[in-house]
Design a protein around this motif. Structure first.
Motif, PDB file in Angstrom:
ATOM      1  N   ALA A 171       0.790  -1.112  -0.133  1.00 43.24           N
ATOM      2  CA  ALA A 171       0.033  -0.030  -0.012  1.00 43.24           C
ATOM      3  C   ALA A 171       0.722   1.274  -0.010  1.00 43.24           C
ATOM      4  O   ALA A 171       2.010   1.245   0.622  1.00 43.24           O
ATOM      5  CB  ALA A 171      -1.004   0.098   0.953  1.00 43.24           C
ATOM      6  N   LYS A 172       0.208   2.134  -0.800  1.00 45.46           N
ATOM      7  CA  LYS A 172       0.992   3.678  -0.588  1.00 45.46           C
ATOM      8  C   LYS A 172       0.992   4.454   0.618  1.00 45.46           C
ATOM      9  O   LYS A 172      -0.151   4.210   1.343  1.00 45.46           O
ATOM     10  CB  LYS A 172       0.570   4.631  -1.822  1.00 45.46           C
ATOM     11  CG  LYS A 172       1.144   3.946  -3.233  1.00 45.46           C
ATOM     12  CD  LYS A 172       0.719   4.877  -4.314  1.00 45.46           C
ATOM     13  CE  LYS A 172       1.194   4.302  -5.693  1.00 45.46           C
ATOM     14  NZ  LYS A 172       0.603   5.493  -6.741  1.00 45.46           N
ATOM     15  N   ALA A 173       1.794   5.264   1.006  1.00 49.00           N
ATOM     16  CA  ALA A 173       1.481   5.982   2.177  1.00 49.00           C
ATOM     17  C   ALA A 173       0.236   7.211   2.005  1.00 49.00           C
ATOM     18  O   ALA A 173       0.376   7.717   0.792  1.00 49.00           O
ATOM     19  CB  ALA A 173       2.873   6.582   2.604  1.00 49.00           C
ATOM     20  N   ALA A 174      -0.740   7.173   2.841  1.00 42.53           N
ATOM     21  CA  ALA A 174      -1.686   8.123   2.711  1.00 42.53           C
ATOM     22  C   ALA A 174      -1.057   9.425   3.201  1.00 42.53           C
ATOM     23  O   ALA A 174      -0.339   9.621   4.062  1.00 42.53           O
ATOM     24  CB  ALA A 174      -2.813   7.457   3.644  1.00 42.53           C
ATOM     25  N   THR A 175      -1.778  10.420   2.404  1.00 42.39           N
ATOM     26  CA  THR A 175      -1.666  11.618   3.150  1.00 42.39           C
ATOM     27  C   THR A 175      -3.049  12.458   3.624  1.00 42.39           C
ATOM     28  O   THR A 175      -3.988  11.688   3.690  1.00 42.39           O
ATOM     29  CB  THR A 175      -1.181  12.748   1.885  1.00 42.39           C
ATOM     30  OG1 THR A 175      -2.353  12.898   0.991  1.00 42.39           O
ATOM     31  CG2 THR A 175       0.035  12.072   1.028  1.00 42.39           C
ATOM     32  N   GLU A 176      -2.672  13.479   4.258  1.00 40.55           N
ATOM     33  CA  GLU A 176      -3.830  14.037   4.757  1.00 40.55           C
ATOM     34  C   GLU A 176      -4.970  14.229   3.929  1.00 40.55           C
ATOM     35  O   GLU A 176      -6.198  13.968   4.209  1.00 40.55           O
ATOM     36  CB  GLU A 176      -3.364  15.401   5.742  1.00 40.55           C
ATOM     37  CG  GLU A 176      -4.513  16.091   6.365  1.00 40.55           C
ATOM     38  CD  GLU A 176      -4.953  15.324   7.613  1.00 40.55           C
ATOM     39  OE1 GLU A 176      -5.946  16.085   8.344  1.00 40.55           O
ATOM     40  OE2 GLU A 176      -4.428  14.353   8.114  1.00 40.55           O
ATOM     41  N   GLU A 177      -4.659  14.773   2.814  1.00 40.48           N
ATOM     42  CA  GLU A 177      -5.459  14.835   1.483  1.00 40.48           C
ATOM     43  C   GLU A 177      -6.359  13.828   1.316  1.00 40.48           C
ATOM     44  O   GLU A 177      -7.426  13.714   0.709  1.00 40.48           O
ATOM     45  CB  GLU A 177      -4.935  15.558   0.510  1.00 40.48           C
ATOM     46  CG  GLU A 177      -4.317  17.053   0.641  1.00 40.48           C
ATOM     47  CD  GLU A 177      -3.090  17.150   1.724  1.00 40.48           C
ATOM     48  OE1 GLU A 177      -2.576  16.227   1.758  1.00 40.48           O
ATOM     49  OE2 GLU A 177      -2.988  18.113   2.331  1.00 40.48           O
ATOM     50  N   ASP A 178      -5.569  12.490   1.254  1.00 44.40           N
ATOM     51  CA  ASP A 178      -6.388  11.199   1.009  1.00 44.40           C
ATOM     52  C   ASP A 178      -7.577  11.140   1.736  1.00 44.40           C
ATOM     53  O   ASP A 178      -8.529  10.521   1.121  1.00 44.40           O
ATOM     54  CB  ASP A 178      -5.453   9.994   1.041  1.00 44.40           C
ATOM     55  CG  ASP A 178      -4.330   9.968  -0.019  1.00 44.40           C
ATOM     56  OD1 ASP A 178      -4.770  10.172  -1.201  1.00 44.40           O
ATOM     57  OD2 ASP A 178      -3.375   9.787   0.041  1.00 44.40           O
ATOM     58  N   TYR A 179      -7.611  11.544   2.910  1.00 46.43           N
ATOM     59  CA  TYR A 179      -8.710  11.304   3.595  1.00 46.43           C
ATOM     60  C   TYR A 179     -10.066  12.056   3.500  1.00 46.43           C
ATOM     61  O   TYR A 179     -11.177  11.983   3.771  1.00 46.43           O
ATOM     62  CB  TYR A 179      -8.480  11.182   5.035  1.00 46.43           C
ATOM     63  CG  TYR A 179      -7.605   9.795   5.557  1.00 46.43           C
ATOM     64  CD1 TYR A 179      -7.929   8.799   5.423  1.00 46.43           C
ATOM     65  CD2 TYR A 179      -6.075  10.273   6.160  1.00 46.43           C
ATOM     66  CE1 TYR A 179      -6.818   7.599   5.628  1.00 46.43           C
ATOM     67  CE2 TYR A 179      -5.510   9.072   6.344  1.00 46.43           C
ATOM     68  CZ  TYR A 179      -5.710   7.828   6.130  1.00 46.43           C
ATOM     69  OH  TYR A 179      -4.918   7.021   6.274  1.00 46.43           O
ATOM     70  N   TYR A 227     -13.708  14.103   8.439  1.00 46.97           N
ATOM     71  CA  TYR A 227     -13.174  14.014   6.997  1.00 46.97           C
ATOM     72  C   TYR A 227     -14.358  13.838   6.097  1.00 46.97           C
ATOM     73  O   TYR A 227     -14.263  13.796   4.821  1.00 46.97           O
ATOM     74  CB  TYR A 227     -12.083  12.941   6.835  1.00 46.97           C
ATOM     75  CG  TYR A 227     -10.954  13.307   7.678  1.00 46.97           C
ATOM     76  CD1 TYR A 227      -9.972  13.830   6.947  1.00 46.97           C
ATOM     77  CD2 TYR A 227     -10.661  12.816   8.833  1.00 46.97           C
ATOM     78  CE1 TYR A 227      -8.665  14.275   7.558  1.00 46.97           C
ATOM     79  CE2 TYR A 227      -9.632  12.900   9.522  1.00 46.97           C
ATOM     80  CZ  TYR A 227      -8.341  13.732   9.044  1.00 46.97           C
ATOM     81  OH  TYR A 227      -7.181  13.704   9.678  1.00 46.97           O
ATOM     82  N   GLY A 228     -15.237  13.320   6.599  1.00 49.32           N
ATOM     83  CA  GLY A 228     -16.413  12.922   5.725  1.00 49.32           C
ATOM     84  C   GLY A 228     -17.284  13.924   5.045  1.00 49.32           C
ATOM     85  O   GLY A 228     -17.232  15.201   5.258  1.00 49.32           O
ATOM     86  N   SER A 229     -18.255  13.675   4.309  1.00 54.04           N
ATOM     87  CA  SER A 229     -19.068  14.559   3.554  1.00 54.04           C
ATOM     88  C   SER A 229     -20.639  14.566   4.047  1.00 54.04           C
ATOM     89  O   SER A 229     -21.345  15.061   3.271  1.00 54.04           O
ATOM     90  CB  SER A 229     -19.152  14.531   1.965  1.00 54.04           C
ATOM     91  OG  SER A 229     -19.365  13.164   1.683  1.00 54.04           O
ATOM     92  N   ARG A 230     -20.997  13.822   5.033  1.00 58.41           N
ATOM     93  CA  ARG A 230     -22.151  13.611   5.449  1.00 58.41           C
ATOM     94  C   ARG A 230     -23.357  12.934   4.593  1.00 58.41           C
ATOM     95  O   ARG A 230     -24.296  13.148   4.309  1.00 58.41           O
ATOM     96  CB  ARG A 230     -22.918  15.001   5.880  1.00 58.41           C
ATOM     97  CG  ARG A 230     -21.976  15.671   6.997  1.00 58.41           C
ATOM     98  CD  ARG A 230     -22.858  17.059   7.267  1.00 58.41           C
ATOM     99  NE  ARG A 230     -21.980  17.480   8.512  1.00 58.41           N
ATOM    100  CZ  ARG A 230     -22.305  18.596   9.102  1.00 58.41           C
ATOM    101  NH1 ARG A 230     -23.539  19.751   8.177  1.00 58.41           N
ATOM    102  NH2 ARG A 230     -21.732  19.089  10.047  1.00 58.41           N
ATOM    103  N   HIS A 231     -22.355  12.071   3.569  1.00 58.84           N
ATOM    104  CA  HIS A 231     -23.408  11.253   2.676  1.00 58.84           C
ATOM    105  C   HIS A 231     -23.631   9.985   3.046  1.00 58.84           C
ATOM    106  O   HIS A 231     -24.991   9.746   3.463  1.00 58.84           O
ATOM    107  CB  HIS A 231     -22.519  11.450   1.400  1.00 58.84           C
ATOM    108  CG  HIS A 231     -23.102  10.939  -0.005  1.00 58.84           C
ATOM    109  ND1 HIS A 231     -23.904   9.691  -0.129  1.00 58.84           N
ATOM    110  CD2 HIS A 231     -23.355  11.521  -1.037  1.00 58.84           C
ATOM    111  CE1 HIS A 231     -24.299   9.550  -1.191  1.00 58.84           C
ATOM    112  NE2 HIS A 231     -24.174  10.735  -2.009  1.00 58.84           N
ATOM    113  N   SER A 232     -22.739   9.018   2.878  1.00 57.47           N
ATOM    114  CA  SER A 232     -23.065   7.792   3.369  1.00 57.47           C
ATOM    115  C   SER A 232     -21.991   7.051   4.028  1.00 57.47           C
ATOM    116  O   SER A 232     -20.961   7.006   3.457  1.00 57.47           O
ATOM    117  CB  SER A 232     -23.520   6.872   1.997  1.00 57.47           C
ATOM    118  OG  SER A 232     -24.577   7.602   1.407  1.00 57.47           O
ATOM    119  N   ASP A 233     -22.278   6.509   5.379  1.00 58.13           N
ATOM    120  CA  ASP A 233     -21.368   6.000   6.055  1.00 58.13           C
ATOM    121  C   ASP A 233     -21.770   4.823   6.665  1.00 58.13           C
ATOM    122  O   ASP A 233     -23.057   4.818   7.364  1.00 58.13           O
ATOM    123  CB  ASP A 233     -20.515   7.182   7.206  1.00 58.13           C
ATOM    124  CG  ASP A 233     -19.872   8.173   6.249  1.00 58.13           C
ATOM    125  OD1 ASP A 233     -19.042   7.897   5.756  1.00 58.13           O
ATOM    126  OD2 ASP A 233     -20.559   9.291   6.285  1.00 58.13           O
ATOM    127  N   GLY A 234     -20.845   3.758   7.056  1.00 58.51           N
ATOM    128  CA  GLY A 234     -21.443   2.521   7.611  1.00 58.51           C
ATOM    129  C   GLY A 234     -20.557   1.732   8.478  1.00 58.51           C
ATOM    130  O   GLY A 234     -19.356   2.021   8.538  1.00 58.51           O
TER     131      GLY A 234
END
Length: 421
Positions: free
Chosen positions: A305-313, A340-347
């Motif tokens: 896996a690649k290293a995630a940045t803050e922007e990735d989240y 980090y979410g967009s208030r769309h769909s989360d589970g």
């Protein structure tokens, strides 16, 4: 076309829509239902014409510049046309949302006050790529007693014109007022700012497309807007859950159609589940061609896996890319989603009831899932037949929007000569 001519045509369309909306507001439910059924059959009968128009769009210069996700949204097939027709038939069979008595009360002075559902009036829909939106939007607006003015993207111009022509003809043949379904006949971007200033003619505007389009609409519109900016959707794998089932859910949420707003973009994994869950999960992602970007804890068990940045989240990839983060538990998972979410769909994928309850009570999203894919955030999947879009707003409508969400209400007060003292 020069701006003044365009403005004049738009005002004529707005006046025509307003007249149609006034008549449609009192149209009997059975008349609207028959019109929707006829619209569905007309779409089905005209499938060869629609596919021919869609082929012109796919062969156009604009299509050559689109991403794979946008091409997928633009493309129509026989199956997708049948789904459009079936959606109209489902909407036709639904209970009419207009004229419902939402509450009734009689005051001490004898005044009888009723709260009654009514159409908005005229709705503007601005959207990109998906020509099926032309059908869905028109059908749901008609069901809710609204006239609609459509402005599709230039990449789907010929498809949208053909579908709107078929629907409007079927509506008029079914005794609905002329002007109930209209579409802008140009691709000129200058039309959009003009349309968004027509608050005397348009009561509500709904944008569907990329974040840039939606933010432009919100910034320039002088009428209310229902929208979601983007879909940064999450799933949280808890310490105790059915791991095999969880992998199947994640594959569906991420891989079935990566380019849609309800696709999974970030996976959160409980640290206590990491050693057991990660190998099976990573193998499934490799098999489906998904690029993983993870934090340090995740990369220890999945080194490719690649290293995630803050922007990735914060990212809505709309592509086979998935951000992964390890968390200490449900509280940290909820904090991450609300940050980090967009208030769309989360589970949440869990067999721990108290963790499920904590998640559902605290995640601030329009749709929350328990042991299921986020891909179900869709009007058709919610039993609405089709959808007008997803709203992450909190005023008026939230989540998938169907005919019910395209009504408002008014108070009717009946008296027998009462005056206020």
């Amino acid at each position: 076309m020069d701006e003044e001519t365009m403005r004049s045509v738009l005002l004529e369309m707005g006046e025509k829509a307003r007249r149609a909306a006034t008549e449609l507001a009192v149209c009997p439910a059975d008349v609207k239902a028959r019109a929707l059924s006829r619209m569905a059959q007309s779409v089905r009968n005209a499938a060869p014409e629609i596919l021919e128009a869609n082929a012109r769009d796919l062969a156009g210069e604009k299509a050559a510049t689109l991403s794979p996700a946008m091409i997928d949204r633009l493309t129509l097939t026989g199956g997708r046309i049948e789904a459009m027709a079936s959606g109209l038939e489902t909407v036709a069979l639904q209970q009419d949302p207009v004229g419902r008595i939402l509450s009734e009360t009689t005051r001490p002075n004898g005044l009888k006050i009723s709260k009654i559902s009514v159409p908005f009036g005229v709705i503007g829909i601005i959207y990109e790529a998906r020509p099926n939106v032309t059908c869905d939007a028109a059908g749901i607006c008609v069901k809710a007693g609204n006239a609609v003015i459509l402005r599709g993207g230039s990449e789907a111009f010929f498809s949208n014109l053909k579908i709107a022509e078929i629907l409007n003809r079927a509506a008029v043949e079914s005794a609905l007022p002329d002007g109930v379904i209209q579409i802008l006949p140009w691709t000129d971007h200058a039309a959009v700012p003009l349309l968004l200033k027509m608050d005397r003619h348009i009561d509500l505007v709904i944008p569907r497309g990329g974040e840039r389009l939606i933010r432009t609409v919100v910034r320039e519109a002088t009428m209310p807007v229902l929208k979601h900016y983007k879909g940064v959707c999450h799933l949280f794998v808890d310490a105790a859950c059915d791991f095999q089932q969880a992998v199947g859910i994640i594959v569906n949420a991420k891989c079935q159609r990566p380019g849609v707003c309800n696709a999974l973009e970030t996976l959160l994994i409980h640290r206590d589940a990491l050693e057991r869950f990660a190998p099976v999960f990573c193998a499934a992602m490799r098999e489906n061609g998904v690029e993983l970007r993870g934090d340090e804890g995740f990369r220890r068990v999945c080194p490719d896996a690649k290293a995630a940045t803050e922007e990735d989240y914060y990212a809505e990839y709309l592509a086979p890319i998935l951000a992964v983060r390890t968390v200490s538990g449900v509280r940290e998972a909820v904090d991450h989603i609300n940050t980090y979410g967009s208030r769309h769909s989360d589970g949440i994928l869990s067999s721990i009831r108290e963790n499920v309850d904590y998640f559902l009570g605290r995640v601030d999203s329009s749709c929350c899932y328990v042991n299921a894919s986020t891909r179900f955030t869709d009007g058709g999947e919610f039993g609405m037949g089709a959808e007008i879009g997803i709203s992450t707003d909190k005023l008026h409508a939230r989540g998938p929007m169907g005919a019910d969400e395209l009504t408002t209400y008014k108070y009717v007060v009946r008296g027998e000569g009462q005056i206020r003292k």
